[in-house]
Design a protein around this motif. Structure first.
Motif, PDB file in Angstrom:
ATOM      1  N   ALA A 403       0.817  -1.201   0.000  1.00  0.00           N
ATOM      2  CA  ALA A 403       0.000   0.000   0.000  1.00  0.00           C
ATOM      3  C   ALA A 403       0.857   1.259   0.000  1.00  0.00           C
ATOM      4  O   ALA A 403       0.578   2.227  -0.715  1.00  0.00           O
ATOM      5  CB  ALA A 403      -0.929   0.000   1.218  1.00  0.00           C
ATOM      6  N   VAL A 404       1.935   1.242   0.793  1.00  0.00           N
ATOM      7  CA  VAL A 404       2.831   2.399   0.839  1.00  0.00           C
ATOM      8  C   VAL A 404       3.505   2.609  -0.519  1.00  0.00           C
ATOM      9  O   VAL A 404       3.554   3.728  -1.046  1.00  0.00           O
ATOM     10  CB  VAL A 404       3.898   2.212   1.945  1.00  0.00           C
ATOM     11  N   PHE A 407       0.576   3.556  -3.297  1.00  0.00           N
ATOM     12  CA  PHE A 407      -0.159   4.812  -3.177  1.00  0.00           C
ATOM     13  C   PHE A 407       0.723   5.973  -2.708  1.00  0.00           C
ATOM     14  O   PHE A 407       0.728   7.034  -3.319  1.00  0.00           O
ATOM     15  CB  PHE A 407      -1.338   4.630  -2.212  1.00  0.00           C
ATOM     16  N   LYS A 408       1.456   5.765  -1.628  1.00  0.00           N
ATOM     17  CA  LYS A 408       2.274   6.855  -1.085  1.00  0.00           C
ATOM     18  C   LYS A 408       3.413   7.215  -2.023  1.00  0.00           C
ATOM     19  O   LYS A 408       3.693   8.397  -2.283  1.00  0.00           O
ATOM     20  CB  LYS A 408       2.830   6.441   0.287  1.00  0.00           C
ATOM     21  N   LEU A 409       4.114   6.208  -2.536  1.00  0.00           N
ATOM     22  CA  LEU A 409       5.242   6.452  -3.447  1.00  0.00           C
ATOM     23  C   LEU A 409       4.813   6.443  -4.909  1.00  0.00           C
ATOM     24  O   LEU A 409       5.662   6.575  -5.799  1.00  0.00           O
ATOM     25  CB  LEU A 409       6.333   5.395  -3.212  1.00  0.00           C
ATOM     26  N   GLU A 410       3.510   6.248  -5.149  1.00  0.00           N
ATOM     27  CA  GLU A 410       2.911   6.329  -6.491  1.00  0.00           C
ATOM     28  C   GLU A 410       3.542   5.376  -7.501  1.00  0.00           C
ATOM     29  O   GLU A 410       3.754   5.716  -8.661  1.00  0.00           O
ATOM     30  CB  GLU A 410       2.972   7.774  -7.007  1.00  0.00           C
ATOM     31  N   ASP A 412       1.993   2.605  -8.143  1.00  0.00           N
ATOM     32  CA  ASP A 412       0.792   1.959  -8.680  1.00  0.00           C
ATOM     33  C   ASP A 412       0.842   0.439  -8.524  1.00  0.00           C
ATOM     34  O   ASP A 412       1.297  -0.064  -7.506  1.00  0.00           O
ATOM     35  CB  ASP A 412       0.591   2.381 -10.136  1.00  0.00           C
TER      36      ASP A 412
END
Length: 466
Positions: A403-404, A407-410, A412
């Protein structure tokens, strides 16, 4: 050295006699969904993504639960066969039918209310609506699972698997033909694909029931009995432990599909990762074949009080599966840019799928080992312990990292899959450590006690012989 080579040849022969047909059976039955996806993919990206979500999230969730509930038979039937308690196999299977049917009833609302459930999981409105309709149409498959899995475990524990393999292969051919007729030629779309899938699963059950009732199992099948309704509470607890262990593994992939569905442009992202998972699942059928083989070998040898033979079967099964995994990994890396062409002709979807090729190769290599170690756990009866391991490695470690990264580091779908891979690596490492530290003589004694308890006594304590 000559004696060792002879033992390796003999164990390899026994392992392949179980793994070979199990691989083919798993591949044929999994390919039912794959063939459906291939025909549906020609209807459009939305339809492919919707069916992928329906199969990967709702049906995948239910599949894991039903397979897990039936997997208690791998421990009980396998160890009973090793101890010569064949008369209990039919009773065990009927108890599993009762529990599996009850489980299917509990899971039915998941199919009926699939659209709001998927929306609650932040899937796109379009995908959720189409997937919800599809799930409503494939409810009969859920009850087909309840009949199928206990039957297959019954046959598998007695090494009677080739008839099931032939049935599955024949039905797959019929399934492809019916899809061509009803989806491609007659244009019945998703409804046609769903009805064909239902028919195919129940054809498998019909053929397997004919095999069961035809008189080929005089010792282990003595007809339907009211004894199937005895000890359901205790049997249910063991089934639940097996279900939790396997579900935590299978739902891990479901969670990945859910996370990917929350990304921007979910139709392409879900489609790409679903195509890769179809290939991963095909190769996983090989490892699952060895999972079934080592489960039978370990449970039979422990039930027969042969701890050293059980340990040796583990080594041979793991080594063989890993070598095959290396081959599949090389093939995927060589052809990664053309992986999506079997499922779609959408250029963007083909490009996104090729980007995931390296992760697909790494996943295939890792999954050549992990399912085999899980098979050892089932054969030895460690389901509860492995359930805790799966929870920690997958859900407290792998998914948060994914998830990190996603989403956080993009990153995908690339980041989400990387997290999944890290969790799988951690779980594999822990299972390797558990297996390496196992005291097999102690496991043989526990298997003897388990057979005595479930078989109603009458078994004298024995000294481990090999």
């Amino acid at each position: 050295m000559g004696r060792l080579l002879s033992k390796i040849r003999e164990e390899s022969k026994q392992t392949w006699s179980l793994a070979g047909p199990a691989i083919l059976t798993g591949t044929f039955q999994f390919s039912i969904a794959t063939v459906t996806a291939a025909f549906v993919g020609r209807l459009g990206a939305l339809q492919l993504s919707a069916v992928s979500v329906a199969q990967g999230v709702i049906a995948g969730f239910a599949y894991g639960a039903m397979l897990g509930m039936g997997s208690a038979l791998e421990t009980l039937c396998g160890q009973a066969v090793g101890a010569g308690q064949f008369h209990m196999l039919g009773i065990y299977m009927q108890r599993s039918w009762v529990i599996s049917a009850a489980t299917a009833m509990v899971l039915t609302p998941l199919y009926v209310f699939a659209t709001p459930i998927l929306r609650l999981l932040h899937q796109s409105k379009d995908i959720s609506e189409v997937a919800g309709k599809y799930c409503g149409w494939i409810v009969p498959q859920l009850y087909a699972y309840a009949v199928n899995f206990p039957l297959q475990k019954f046959f598998q524990s007695q090494s009677k698997v080739w008839v099931v393999t032939l049935v599955s292969g024949a039905v797959l051919g019929v399934h492809a033909l019916l899809n061509w007729v009803f989806v491609s030629k007659l244009g019945h779309g998703l409804l046609g694909a769903a009805m064909v899938e239902n028919v195919s699963w129940w054809l498998i059950n019909l053929a397997q029931m004919i095999y069961l009732l035809a008189g080929f199992f005089p010792e282990s099948w003595r007809g339907f009995s009211l004894s199937a309704f005895q000890n359901l509470g205790a049997f249910g607890k063991l089934s639940l432990a097996s279900a939790i262990m396997l579900c935590l593994e299978l739902w891990y992939y479901t969670a990945v599909v859910i996370l990917v569905g929350c990304l921007k442009n979910p139709e392409i992202a879900v489609g790409a990762i679903s195509i890769c998972m179809n290939y991963e699942a095909w190769t996983l059928m090989v490892a699952l074949g060895f999972n079934a083989a080592v489960s039978v070998r370990v449970s039979n040898e422990l039930g027969a009080n042969h701890p050293k033979a059980a340990k040796f079967s583990v080594v041979i099964a793991v080594a063989t599966s890993v070598l095959i995994g290396i081959f599949f990994t090389a093939v995927v890396l060589i052809f990664r840019k053309r992986l999506a062409e079997l499922f779609t002709d959408v250029p963007e979807l083909i490009r996104e799928t090729s980007k995931l090729g390296y992760l697909l190769g790494a996943t295939i290599l890792l999954n050549s080992m992990q399912p085999v170690l899980s098979g050892v756990s089932i054969g030895a009866g460690w389901q509860t312990l492995v359930a805790f391991v799966n929870t920690a490695c997958y859900y407290l470690f792998g998914l948060p990292i994914g998830a990190v990264l996603g989403f956080k580091l993009e990153l995908d779908e690339l980041g989400i899959w990387t997290g999944m891979l890290i969790g799988t690596a951690a779980q594999t490492g822990v299972l390797l450590l558990i297996t390496a530290r196992t005291k097999w003589q102690k496991e043989a004694m526990q298997a003897e006690e388990r057979v005595r308890t479930w078989g109603g006594g009458g078994i004298e304590p024995r000294v481990p012989t090999q």
